[in-house]
Write an enzyme that holds these catalytic residues in place. Structure first.
Site, PDB file in Angstrom:
ATOM      1  N   ASP A 264       0.865  -1.173   0.000  1.00 47.63           N
ATOM      2  CA  ASP A 264       0.000   0.000   0.000  1.00 47.63           C
ATOM      3  C   ASP A 264       0.908   1.231   0.000  1.00 47.63           C
ATOM      4  OD1 ASP A 264      -2.167   1.663  -0.084  1.00 47.63           O
ATOM      5  OD2 ASP A 264      -3.217   0.748   1.598  1.00 47.63           O
TER       6      ASP A 264
HETATM    7  C1  BGC Z   1      -5.051   3.289   0.054  1.00 50.13           C
HETATM    8  C2  BGC Z   1      -5.221   2.260  -1.041  1.00 50.13           C
HETATM    9  C3  BGC Z   1      -5.091   2.906  -2.386  1.00 50.13           C
HETATM   10  C4  BGC Z   1      -3.743   3.602  -2.451  1.00 50.13           C
HETATM   11  C5  BGC Z   1      -3.467   4.241  -3.784  1.00 50.13           C
HETATM   12  C6  BGC Z   1      -3.827   4.147  -0.130  1.00 50.13           C
HETATM   13  O1  BGC Z   1      -3.828   5.234   0.723  1.00 50.13           O
HETATM   14  O2  BGC Z   1      -5.012   2.636   1.302  1.00 50.13           O
HETATM   15  O3  BGC Z   1      -6.471   1.626  -0.914  1.00 50.13           O
HETATM   16  O4  BGC Z   1      -5.244   1.976  -3.401  1.00 50.13           O
HETATM   17  O5  BGC Z   1      -3.705   4.611  -1.456  1.00 50.13           O
HETATM   18  O6  BGC Z   1      -4.208   5.373  -3.994  1.00 50.13           O
END
Ligand code: BGC
Length: 702
Positions: A264
């Site tokens: 993530d």
């Molecule tokens: C989130 C993810 C997301 C990623 C990219 C993160 O802050 O937890 O779910 O896909 O950002 O935007």
């Protein structure tokens, strides 16, 4: 298949260590240091986001031309390995569909598949070939803002939706240019964050992890999902991004997943903050060795992996394996054949009438009718209707969280949608301000009150400590109800709010979630009877915040609620049961359940369970017929009920149909006391039911 592996191995044989590490790196598009980085092969993917706050606003900067320009630079690199562009396409791209939690309320996996097929076509027209969806986190605490992004509290419903979503994005052949590689996230346990606080730790026992949190991911893997995202959280003391047992032993060795894992956002670097890594180099080594192949945004892989290899903390074989997985998905996605996107596609493939029609249908299918006293709905014979509340002029407020590509101007404003759909001769008055609404209510025949939460109050890190309606709304409802006109309450929200007092004061209640860009029209169709509500709750609705976490599939307790005596599991101030149970939802017609039949009193391999469902009302309507079981005695305690299957049927007035389910022995398997997975012979209860707290009950022996 072998072609893919041959191509991957050939490429791998030609790559320098630096080029390999480049494939593992995913920078974000905004603030990208320059095209030279791409020409040097120092990025394997780009995340098209403007920053960590992407999910909370609009960001329309994405285009095929922009992706093509970056792609051309990557193609000029020594080996010309194309980039994979990723973006959060969560519930539609430009055509904004209801939030995933609402989609779950449809209990209609085929709808979810169609939605994501359209989302894939729209996003790929802009050069995106990878979405960070579906989110498969089981969520049982509505304080957690991200409950909006998943399919609710139940592992079976979430697993069905997981498979459908993956099929929708990827299709049969993900190499088609109008498909997206899907990413099942956030692996795993992220929804169990303590206190509903996003990014917080969770403690989940092994059986619960295996029986509740992991199954949706397993379903996504079985459906062929290309990628998995590791979660932010600290699970049982080991951050998910460094959890080798889950990322490698379970995901790859047990389930046979051969795609790649992306971290993530900055979660590789965050291993330092978690306090399990000395520094970023150590963090990168831990994550890579655990099984995280691509580093989203943190940059720690790019900065430190070469040195990690030189000092022996990471082996070349480990790097090669991560690169191999990424290249494999790039091959499967057809990127080597079609690295560029035809900009013309954006003209034909985005926001088509067909997409809008599906968005309308989805919004219709996902709204849940919770209450309808004396058949107040659909609204008939009311000449003057006051439509009031903070959502009266809503457009983009109906979208929900994660709609970077949505445009408020694409949505017909709610008041206009109502005007267009209300029967001729109806006087609609609109009032967004409380005093105007109150004075008008005296002259109206009925009131429709539109309340709920703004999308910014839902989604990532949008947690609440109080599940009640936002401040002032309950007071508004109370004041309106006191005038004595029939009140229809409509709640827009990204979570199940605790609306006990509001429900008590209204004669009819529709839970509309965040319904997307056709939400207003769909709502008007339901209110005025052009459509019949069919949604069912994918989550238990709490009475108060204090009930969280709340879910129907809880364990029995040694002192169950229904036992005699005062010392039972309960609250002294409220009933224990939810306000409305999982699976619940009304229709404009009514259904009766009768004549439960089991093909045998003993299950050997399979068992057929059926019941007669009759439409006892005067309108055509759809019912979600649900199959639940309870394993009465286990080596570990078993939930009081578990959903095992469901079917959505449509019946004409007076029509009766026998609905039958085939239960297989493996549907009864669980994680047993010795840690193994399988069934235990014994007695089971079974229900065919309209929701988790009712139904025709039978029993069988396995
Ligand atoms: C989130 C993810 C997301 C990623 C990219 C993160 O802050 O937890 O779910 O896909 O950002 O935007």
């Amino acid at each position: 298949m072998n072609d893919v592996e041959d191509r991957v191995n050939t490429l791998l044989g030609q790559m320098t260590l630096e080029e390999k590490i480049g494939q593992l790196n995913q920078p974000m598009i905004h603030g990208l240091p320059g095209l030279d980085l791409l020409r040097q092969g120092k990025a394997g993917s780009i995340i098209n986001a403007f920053g960590a706050l992407s999910g909370q606003g609009f960001d329309h900067l994405n285009s095929a031309e922009q992706c093509n320009a970056l792609q051309r630079a990557a193609l000029e690199s020594r080996l010309g390995i194309p980039l994979l562009f990723g973006r959060d396409i969560i519930h539609g791209q430009r055509t904004v569909f209801p939030i995933p939690l609402a989609q779950a309320a449809s209990f209609n996996p085929s709808l979810v598949e169609q939605i994501n097929q359209i989302a894939a076509r729209e996003a790929s027209a802009l050069g995106i070939r990878w979405t960070f969806a579906p989110m498969l986190d089981i969520a049982r605490d509505a304080r957690w803002g991200r409950i909006a992004e998943g399919y609710g509290e139940d592992p079976l419903l979430t697993s069905r939706m997981a498979a459908a979503a993956v099929r929708g994005f990827q299709g049969d052949d993900v190499s088609q240019p109008d498909r997206l590689v899907a990413c099942a996230k956030h692996y795993v346990g992220y929804g169990a964050a303590e206190g509903g606080r996003d990014y917080e730790q969770a403690e989940i026992s092994e059986p619960t992890l295996r029986d509740v949190y992991l199954p949706p991911f397993r379903a996504a893997v079985a459906a062929g999902v290309g990628t998995i995202m590791s979660a932010f959280l600290d699970l049982n003391g080991m951050p998910a991004t460094a959890n080798r047992r889950l990322l490698t032993d379970v995901l790859r060795n047990e389930w046979g997943f051969d795609g790649f894992v992306v971290s993530d956002w900055e979660s590789v670097g965050e291993l330092v903050q978690h306090g399990i890594a000395e520094d970023r180099a150590h963090a990168a080594a831990l994550a890579l060795r655990a099984g995280v192949d691509m580093d989203m945004v943190s940059g720690a892989y790019l900065e430190t992996l070469a040195e990690n290899v030189r000092c022996g903390r990471v082996t070349l074989a480990e790097i090669d394996e991560a690169v191999r997985r990424i290249l494999r998905i790039k091959c499967r996605a057809g990127l080597f054949e079609h690295p560029l996107t035809d900009p013309e596609r954006a003209i034909h493939d985005i926001l088509t009438p067909k997409a809008r029609e599906l968005a309308r249908q989805a919004a219709r299918e996902t709204m849940v009718l919770l209450k309808n006293e004396r058949h107040l709905l659909p609204l008939r014979d009311f000449r003057r209707i006051l439509v009031a509340g903070p959502f009266v002029h809503a457009t983009g407020e109906l979208f929900g969280t994660w709609t970077m590509d949505g445009r408020a101007e694409d949505a017909v404003p709610l008041d206009q949608a109502f005007q267009a759909i209300a029967p001729a001769g109806t006087d609609l008055w609109f009032a967004a301000a409380p005093d105007l609404a109150l004075s008008r209510a005296h002259y109206a025949d009925a009131v429709v009150l539109l309340v709920g939460e703004h999308p910014a109050r839902s989604g990532e890190n949008a947690n609440v400590s109080d599940l009640g309606l936002p401040p002032g709304q309950l007071e508004w409802i109370t004041a309106m109800a006191a005038i004595g006109k029939p009140v229809v309450l409509v709640v827009f929200a990204g979570r199940p709010l605790a609306i006990t007092r509001a429900v008590a004061q209204a004669q009819a209640v529709i839970y509309a979630w965040h319904p997307g860009l056709e939400g207003a029209a769909a709502l008007a169709e339901i209110l005025f009877g052009l459509a019949t509500p069919t949604g069912r709750l994918p989550v238990s609705m709490p009475r108060t915040t204090g009930q969280a976490p709340l879910y129907y599939a809880h364990k029995p307790s040694g002192r169950p609620l229904e036992a005699d005596g005062p010392f039972r599991t309960r609250y002294v101030d409220i009933p224990t049961a939810p306000l409305f149970p999982f699976g619940y939802g009304l229709s404009y017609t009514s259904f009766s359940y009768s004549d439960l039949r089991l093909s045998s009193a003993h299950m050997r391999g399979t068992l057929e369970i059926s019941a007669l469902i009759t439409n006892t009302g005067e309108r055509t309507g759809s019912e979600v017929v649900q199959l639940y079981v309870r394993d009465l005695v286990g080596s570990l305690t078993r939930p009081v009920r578990e959903l095992k299957d469901f079917q959505r049927i449509t019946l004409q007035p007076g029509e009766a149909r026998r609905v039958s389910f085939i239960l297989r022995e493996e549907d009864l398997a669980f994680t047993r006391a010795d840690g193994s997975w399988g069934v235990e012979p014994g007695r089971f209860k079974v229900w065919i039911a309209p929701h988790a707290e009712a139904g025709l009950e039978g029993e069988f022996i396995l």
